[in-house]
Design a protein around this motif. Structure first.
Motif, PDB file in Angstrom:
ATOM      1  N   THR A  24     -22.172  76.728 -32.526  1.00  0.00           N
ATOM      2  CA  THR A  24     -20.740  76.950 -32.424  1.00  0.00           C
ATOM      3  C   THR A  24     -20.054  75.596 -32.450  1.00  0.00           C
ATOM      4  OG1 THR A  24     -21.053  78.962 -31.167  1.00  0.00           O
ATOM      5  CG2 THR A  24     -18.911  77.893 -30.971  1.00  0.00           C
ATOM      6  N   ALA A  33      -8.761  80.086 -28.724  1.00  0.00           N
ATOM      7  CA  ALA A  33      -8.015  80.332 -27.496  1.00  0.00           C
ATOM      8  C   ALA A  33      -6.550  79.914 -27.623  1.00  0.00           C
ATOM      9  CB  ALA A  33      -8.672  79.589 -26.327  1.00  0.00           C
TER      10      ALA A  33
ATOM     11  N   GLU B  37       1.086  77.902 -29.061  1.00  0.00           N
ATOM     12  CA  GLU B  37      -0.030  78.595 -29.709  1.00  0.00           C
ATOM     13  C   GLU B  37       0.460  79.557 -30.791  1.00  0.00           C
ATOM     14  OE1 GLU B  37       1.147  79.158 -26.726  1.00  0.00           O
ATOM     15  OE2 GLU B  37       0.908  81.224 -26.038  1.00  0.00           O
ATOM     16  N   VAL B  77      -1.910  84.771 -28.456  1.00  0.00           N
ATOM     17  CA  VAL B  77      -3.366  84.586 -28.418  1.00  0.00           C
ATOM     18  C   VAL B  77      -3.817  84.065 -27.051  1.00  0.00           C
ATOM     19  CG1 VAL B  77      -3.314  82.227 -29.359  1.00  0.00           C
ATOM     20  CG2 VAL B  77      -5.312  83.666 -29.739  1.00  0.00           C
ATOM     21  N   ARG B  78      -2.965  83.304 -26.385  1.00  0.00           N
ATOM     22  CA  ARG B  78      -3.362  82.776 -25.072  1.00  0.00           C
ATOM     23  C   ARG B  78      -3.338  83.848 -23.999  1.00  0.00           C
ATOM     24  NH1 ARG B  78      -1.725  76.813 -23.550  1.00  0.00           N
ATOM     25  NH2 ARG B  78      -3.148  77.421 -21.883  1.00  0.00           N
ATOM     26  N   GLY B  81      -7.220  85.565 -23.670  1.00  0.00           N
ATOM     27  CA  GLY B  81      -8.292  84.939 -22.903  1.00  0.00           C
ATOM     28  C   GLY B  81      -8.145  83.438 -22.989  1.00  0.00           C
ATOM     29  N   ASP B  82      -8.853  82.734 -22.128  1.00  0.00           N
ATOM     30  CA  ASP B  82      -8.762  81.274 -22.141  1.00  0.00           C
ATOM     31  C   ASP B  82     -10.157  80.678 -22.331  1.00  0.00           C
ATOM     32  OD1 ASP B  82      -7.683  78.791 -22.116  1.00  0.00           O
ATOM     33  OD2 ASP B  82      -6.687  78.991 -20.183  1.00  0.00           O
ATOM     34  N   LEU B  83     -10.239  79.364 -22.388  1.00  0.00           N
ATOM     35  CA  LEU B  83     -11.496  78.696 -22.727  1.00  0.00           C
ATOM     36  C   LEU B  83     -12.678  79.217 -21.912  1.00  0.00           C
ATOM     37  CD1 LEU B  83     -10.377  74.971 -23.175  1.00  0.00           C
ATOM     38  CD2 LEU B  83     -10.985  76.649 -24.937  1.00  0.00           C
ATOM     39  N   LEU B  86     -13.087  83.746 -22.696  1.00  0.00           N
ATOM     40  CA  LEU B  86     -12.602  84.190 -24.001  1.00  0.00           C
ATOM     41  C   LEU B  86     -12.664  85.707 -24.091  1.00  0.00           C
ATOM     42  CD1 LEU B  86     -14.264  81.596 -26.447  1.00  0.00           C
ATOM     43  CD2 LEU B  86     -11.894  81.642 -25.642  1.00  0.00           C
ATOM     44  N   GLN B  90     -11.941  86.669 -29.459  1.00  0.00           N
ATOM     45  CA  GLN B  90     -11.967  85.198 -29.550  1.00  0.00           C
ATOM     46  C   GLN B  90     -13.416  84.698 -29.577  1.00  0.00           C
ATOM     47  OE1 GLN B  90      -9.604  84.804 -25.979  1.00  0.00           O
ATOM     48  NE2 GLN B  90      -7.888  83.924 -27.140  1.00  0.00           N
ATOM     49  N   ALA B  94     -15.248  82.496 -32.486  1.00  0.00           N
ATOM     50  CA  ALA B  94     -15.830  81.176 -32.220  1.00  0.00           C
ATOM     51  C   ALA B  94     -17.304  81.166 -32.605  1.00  0.00           C
ATOM     52  CB  ALA B  94     -15.657  80.807 -30.750  1.00  0.00           C
ATOM     53  N   ASP B  95     -18.051  82.152 -32.133  1.00  0.00           N
ATOM     54  CA  ASP B  95     -19.495  82.168 -32.379  1.00  0.00           C
ATOM     55  C   ASP B  95     -19.815  82.396 -33.849  1.00  0.00           C
ATOM     56  OD1 ASP B  95     -19.768  81.828 -29.718  1.00  0.00           O
ATOM     57  OD2 ASP B  95     -20.350  83.896 -29.261  1.00  0.00           O
ATOM     58  N   ILE B 105      -5.517  81.217 -37.092  1.00  0.00           N
ATOM     59  CA  ILE B 105      -6.324  81.994 -36.159  1.00  0.00           C
ATOM     60  C   ILE B 105      -5.522  82.662 -35.032  1.00  0.00           C
ATOM     61  CG2 ILE B 105      -8.188  81.766 -34.445  1.00  0.00           C
ATOM     62  CD1 ILE B 105      -9.194  82.048 -37.329  1.00  0.00           C
ATOM     63  N   PRO B 106      -4.531  82.001 -34.435  1.00  0.00           N
ATOM     64  CA  PRO B 106      -3.763  82.715 -33.412  1.00  0.00           C
ATOM     65  C   PRO B 106      -3.185  84.032 -33.939  1.00  0.00           C
ATOM     66  CG  PRO B 106      -3.274  80.380 -33.304  1.00  0.00           C
ATOM     67  CD  PRO B 106      -4.125  80.589 -34.547  1.00  0.00           C
ATOM     68  N   VAL B 109      -6.336  86.495 -34.819  1.00  0.00           N
ATOM     69  CA  VAL B 109      -6.947  87.073 -33.618  1.00  0.00           C
ATOM     70  C   VAL B 109      -6.063  88.207 -33.077  1.00  0.00           C
ATOM     71  CG1 VAL B 109      -7.451  86.580 -31.177  1.00  0.00           C
ATOM     72  CG2 VAL B 109      -8.360  85.094 -32.962  1.00  0.00           C
TER      73      VAL B 109
END
Ligand code: FES
Ligand code: FES
Lengths: 780, 162
Positions: A24, A33, B37, B77-78, B81-83, B86, B90, B94-95, B105-106, B109
């Motif tokens: 990742t 995020a 965002e 998007v915020r 979820g957050d860092l 997620l 999200q 990411a994965d 992406i915002p 998503v």
């Protein structure tokens, strides 16, 4: 869907723990995020908002420019015209870490007397709010007296054509001569000649050009900007008349570049007004500004004349190219050079004559775009290969097989690329992956096509390119990388992190990469020319391996073994083959810290430095190395409406060595989309130089409805000149896509459309012409 | 500015106040009060970078006037979820390597969340149609399609597991 084939063995004592894994990316969590700040997300107290006033005709004399009403508007802080500037021009050619003197390619910063293209900036406005700036824009009065312009590069070369660039509109002319072309044609059984046309293309990054500038306590102009090139601080300083160390560019993660943020965009306007007003200023282009405000892909007219024997051996090739350079030079001479070198494609052609010219017009200026001239050449040579195959009645894959350039053979410039040339296996794999043909039904015809390519990675070697990176290990075993490289979305920064942690025996979550600051990160050169991984990847690897060597040497003493017997991975240092004899990385770092062993390194990587190609013959080395591969597609064409649907899209590229396979696939899939739009739907329509399609509802990129799932076949020859044998994939991903689609359409309907984009109207017209005359569509 | 009004916007579960003229779009208003965002790609409803959920529906905030969003539940998007926490959408993006430059992406998503809310088991056509208003110039959509399917599966598994 992806397959990775590594067919060459890796070097013996290299066991990758981080490199080559689909990790990742370090930038992914922040992006999903909504936590990643882009250049447009920075604001400052007391900030002013800027707009650019633009010319609404393409060729004119500026008779009168009156900004007094705009200046008088309440809330306007500044309205600037050329009259307020010293008569400085801004250089528009090759940026970055360049050891050679630039050409004289000046462009006026604001129009002084002559408007040369639609949208050329006339004045700059800064106001307290965006609303006021918008209003002030409308109060500027510009009297423009039209002058006859020229909008076609071939016409621009005719005697008597309006002159855009003295003396004759020709801004660059290049030639390759190799072997004996006359003898080659005499030897041929058949000679095939066709003319292909390629269009303008808009980069259409989703983030419009944007920046924020302020003057700091040291009188340094700071510019936070979305750019591929932080080294622009030099031409900016020259243009505003301050020393180079008084301009600092701080990048941000870039919302897409593709070459469109390689030239200067908003920087000079920001710098001028930040100094003039003494306040922070922000300038964000509207989408329409973006459409008219940065250079496009060069349209080319390419005439290919190929001599071939009955059994499919190419005996001679003569190529004529004309590129539309638009109103200013920008990178046209270099784009032309790429097209020239790429002219025969990944094929062995011993008798070769290529003559290429870039010509000024009053169209939008043209400059860098993913593929950079080599892509336009590919659009022509791969269509020509299909036409040649048809002319001699040979299978088009077989014709390619019989002519592919092989490893160790000289290319167009006589240079022998140092790496493996795997076009053949890439082509076979991509073609086979198309699988069973989709059946035709009713008016729907099915066709297949392939595009093979040769694309350089790394900059022109006569530019003497360098890149620097600093790598250090912190006392807790975490890693810091500093490098000026810009990250334009492909994961450049994350890949550098992966290389550093590979060498330093830790994991990707343990590294922070600081990048893109012209004052505090070592200059790494541009993120262009598919060079970031090659150049800066090598610099990071050098720096990290130098640190590793010192750590390993100390560990070897602790273990009482030779340094070669020590290995590192996953935060442990151990004796190879004896993992029971180990210590935590953090412990080794502490020992080194206590003993004053240097835990950081600044390294510079240098590309090969060469002279310019021979001016008469074009022979010599042009680039460090080349990438090879193929893209295959299957399309459905509705012969009633001319609609094309891309059903299957398969790419096979030799990337040398994957650093992050997921990122490589992403590049390939994005390239497939970019190329599909170029082939089929993306059309910039100009009327007398005026762009009439300045929005995403008129300029049609492939959407989620149009894109097939793109299959990636990744081959690893481990033979490239990048880190661990990597080549580059940024530009190669796109280069072969459009001709593959063009060939598939021609295969489906039995007639070729010689001009891109291959729109439904053009298809229907070509079919009508064929049916009306009973002959295949023939080139003009 | 004469025609200004102080309004309350409910963003990601929090009430936030701002003073805006009648012509201020929700996109501009959100960014003015610090929701950076939410991205601007065109201001014309063509690109979807500015998409937010308004009462659960994905809308282009550049085509919505701020005043008209008063009283509505706005999710950016915020808000998903957050860092450290997620949202499955999200996480899947990411994965799966679905974010490249990330500028789209915002919005994407948010569109993906709306697709999955409406179709817990989305077909390929559901996904394509649901994303048809969101332009992405980097990814070619392949990994975006995969991420949406993956997220839907994770969310379904989470539901049935509860
Ligand atoms: S910014 Fe709203 S759709 Fe593009
Ligand atoms: S990731 Fe760049 S536009 Fe979508």
């Amino acid at each position: 869907m992806t397959g990775i084939t590594s067919e060459a063995p890796s070097r013996p004592n290299v066991r990758f723990r981080q490199v080559g894994r689909p990790l990742t990316r370090t930038d992914a969590p922040g992006k999903v995020a909504g936590r990643t700040p882009y250049a447009g997300d920075y604001v400052m107290p007391d900030m002013l908002h800027m707009r650019v006033v633009r010319a609404d005709v393409a060729s004119a004399r500026l008779v009168r420019l009156d900004v007094s009403r705009a200046r008088a508007l309440q809330g306007v802080a500044c309205a600037l015209t050329a009259a307020d500037l010293p008569d400085r021009a801004v250089s528009t050619d090759i940026p970055g870490q360049v050891g050679r003197k630039r050409l004289d390619t000046g462009q006026q910063i604001l129009v002084r007397e002559r408007v040369r293209y639609f949208g050329e900036p006339l004045a700059l406005i800064a106001a307290e709010t965006r609303d006021v700036a918008d209003h002030a824009l409308e109060l500027v009065e510009a009297e423009l007296e039209p002058i006859p312009g020229v909008y076609d590069p071939v016409e621009a070369m005719q005697p008597g054509a309006p002159i855009v660039t003295e003396p004759d509109n020709i801004v660059a002319e290049r030639r390759i001569r190799k072997g004996d072309v006359e003898a080659g044609f005499a030897e041929a059984d058949v000679i095939v000649e066709n003319t292909f046309r390629t269009p303008f293309q808009e980069h259409a990054f989703l983030e419009p050009e944007v920046g924020l500038a302020w003057v700091d306590e040291n009188d340094v102009v700071n510019i936070r900007v979305s750019t591929q090139v932080i080294e622009h601080f030099r031409p900016i300083a020259d243009a505003i008349g301050v020393p180079h160390n008084k301009v600092r560019i701080r990048g941000a993660l870039v919302g897409g570049g593709f070459g469109g943020k390689e030239d200067l965009t908003v920087e000079i306007y920001l710098a001028l007004l930040a100094r003039r007003t003494g306040r922070p200023v922000r300038l964000e282009y509207t989408r329409e500004d973006s459409f008219v405000g940065h250079g496009k892909r060069h349209p080319f007219v390419l005439t290919y004349r190929t001599g071939v024997t009955r059994d499919g051996r190419i005996t001679a090739l003569d190529v004529r190219m004309v590129a539309d350079s638009g109103a200013y030079v920008f990178l046209s001479p270099y784009v032309l050079l790429y097209a020239l070198v790429a002219a025969p494609g990944p094929y062995r052609v011993d008798n070769l004559d290529v003559f290429a010219r870039a010509v000024a017009t009053n169209n939008m200026f043209t400059s860098a775009f993913r593929g950079f001239g080599a892509l336009q050449a590919c659009a022509a040579y791969e269509q020509q290969m299909d036409e040649v195959a048809k002319a001699i009645g040979l299978d088009r894959m077989e014709l390619r097989r019989r002519n592919f350039l092989k490893t160790g053979e000289p290319m167009s410039t006589g240079f022998v690329p140092p790496s493996a040339i795997w076009t053949d296996r890439c082509a076979e794999r991509a073609w086979a992956a198309l699988g069973e043909p989709t059946p035709a039904r009713g008016p729907i015809r099915i066709g297949r096509g392939i595009g093979c390519y040769q694309q350089s990675y790394g900059r022109l070697t006569f530019l003497h390119d360098t890149s620097e990176a600093w790598v250090g290990v912190e006392m807790d075993g975490t890693v810091v990388v500093r490098s000026g490289v810009t990250d334009i979305g492909a994961g450049q920064v994350s890949a550098l992190g992966q290389i550093a942690v590979e060498a330093l025996g830790t994991t990707l979550d343990n590294v922070v990469v600081y990048n893109s600051d012209s004052a505090v990160t070592p200059l790494a050169g541009t993120t262009t020319a598919t060079r970031a991984l090659y150049m800066t990847g090598n610099a990071v690897k050098q720096a990290a391996e130098a640190v590793r060597a010192r750590l390993v040497e100390r560990a070897a003493r602790a273990f009482g073994v030779a340094p070669d017997d020590v290995d590192m991975g996953f935060n442990e240092v151990f004796v190879a083959e004896r993992p029971d004899r180990s210590m935590p990385l953090v412990e080794l770092v502490r020992i080194c810290g206590a003993e004053g062993i240097h835990r950081s390194e600044l390294a510079m990587f240098r590309a090969p430095f060469t002279d310019f190609l021979d001016p008469e013959t074009g022979q010599g080395q042009a680039h460090p190395d080349y990438a090879y591969g193929a893209h295959a597609v299957e399309v459905a064409v509705d012969v009633d409406t001319g609609e094309v649907e891309v059903l299957k899209s398969v790419a096979a590229h030799d990337v040398g060595q994957c650093i992050n396979p997921a990122a490589v696939e992403g590049q390939i899939q994005g390239g497939a989309q970019n190329g599909q739009g170029y082939a089929l739907s993306e059309e910039m329509l100009y009327e007398e130089g005026r762009l009439i399609t300045p929005s995403f509802s008129e300029y049609l990129m492939p959407t989620a409805m149009d894109m097939p799932k793109v299959e990636c076949i990744i081959l690893e020859s481990r033979s490239g000149v990048g880190p661990y044998g990597a080549k580059g994939i940024g530009e190669p991903a796109m280069t072969p896509v459009a001709p593959a689609i063009a060939n598939a359409v021609a295969d489906a309907i039995g007639v070729r459309v010689f001009e891109m984009p291959i729109t439904p109207e053009r298809i229907v017209r070509a079919l009508k012409r064929r049916d009306g005359t009973g002959r295949l569509d023939s080139p003009a | 500015m004469s025609n200004e009004r102080t309004i309350t916007l409910r963003v990601n579960g929090r009430e936030e106040r701002g003073r805006f003229p009648a012509h201020r779009t929700l996109l501009e208003a959100l960014r003015e009060i610090g929701h950076m965002e939410v991205k601007c790609g065109c201001e014309k409803g063509d690109c979807g970078a500015c998409a937010v959920l308004v009462d659960g529906m994905a809308v282009d905030s550049c085509l919505t006037l701020a005043w008209t969003a008063e009283g509505a539940e706005i999710t950016t998007v915020r808000g998903l979820g957050d860092l450290e926490s997620l949202h499955p959408v999200q996480q899947a993006f990411a994965d799966g390597g679905a974010a490249q430059c990330g500028y789209c992406i915002p919005g994407i998503v948010i569109a993906a969340k709306a697709i999955i809310d409406e179709h817990p088991e989305p077909t390929e056509d559901d996904v394509r149609l649901g994303l048809s208003g969101n332009l992405c110039r980097c990814t070619g959509y392949t990994k975006v399609f995969e991420a949406v399917s993956e997220a839907a599966a994770v969310i379904r598994a989470g539901r049935s597991g509860q």
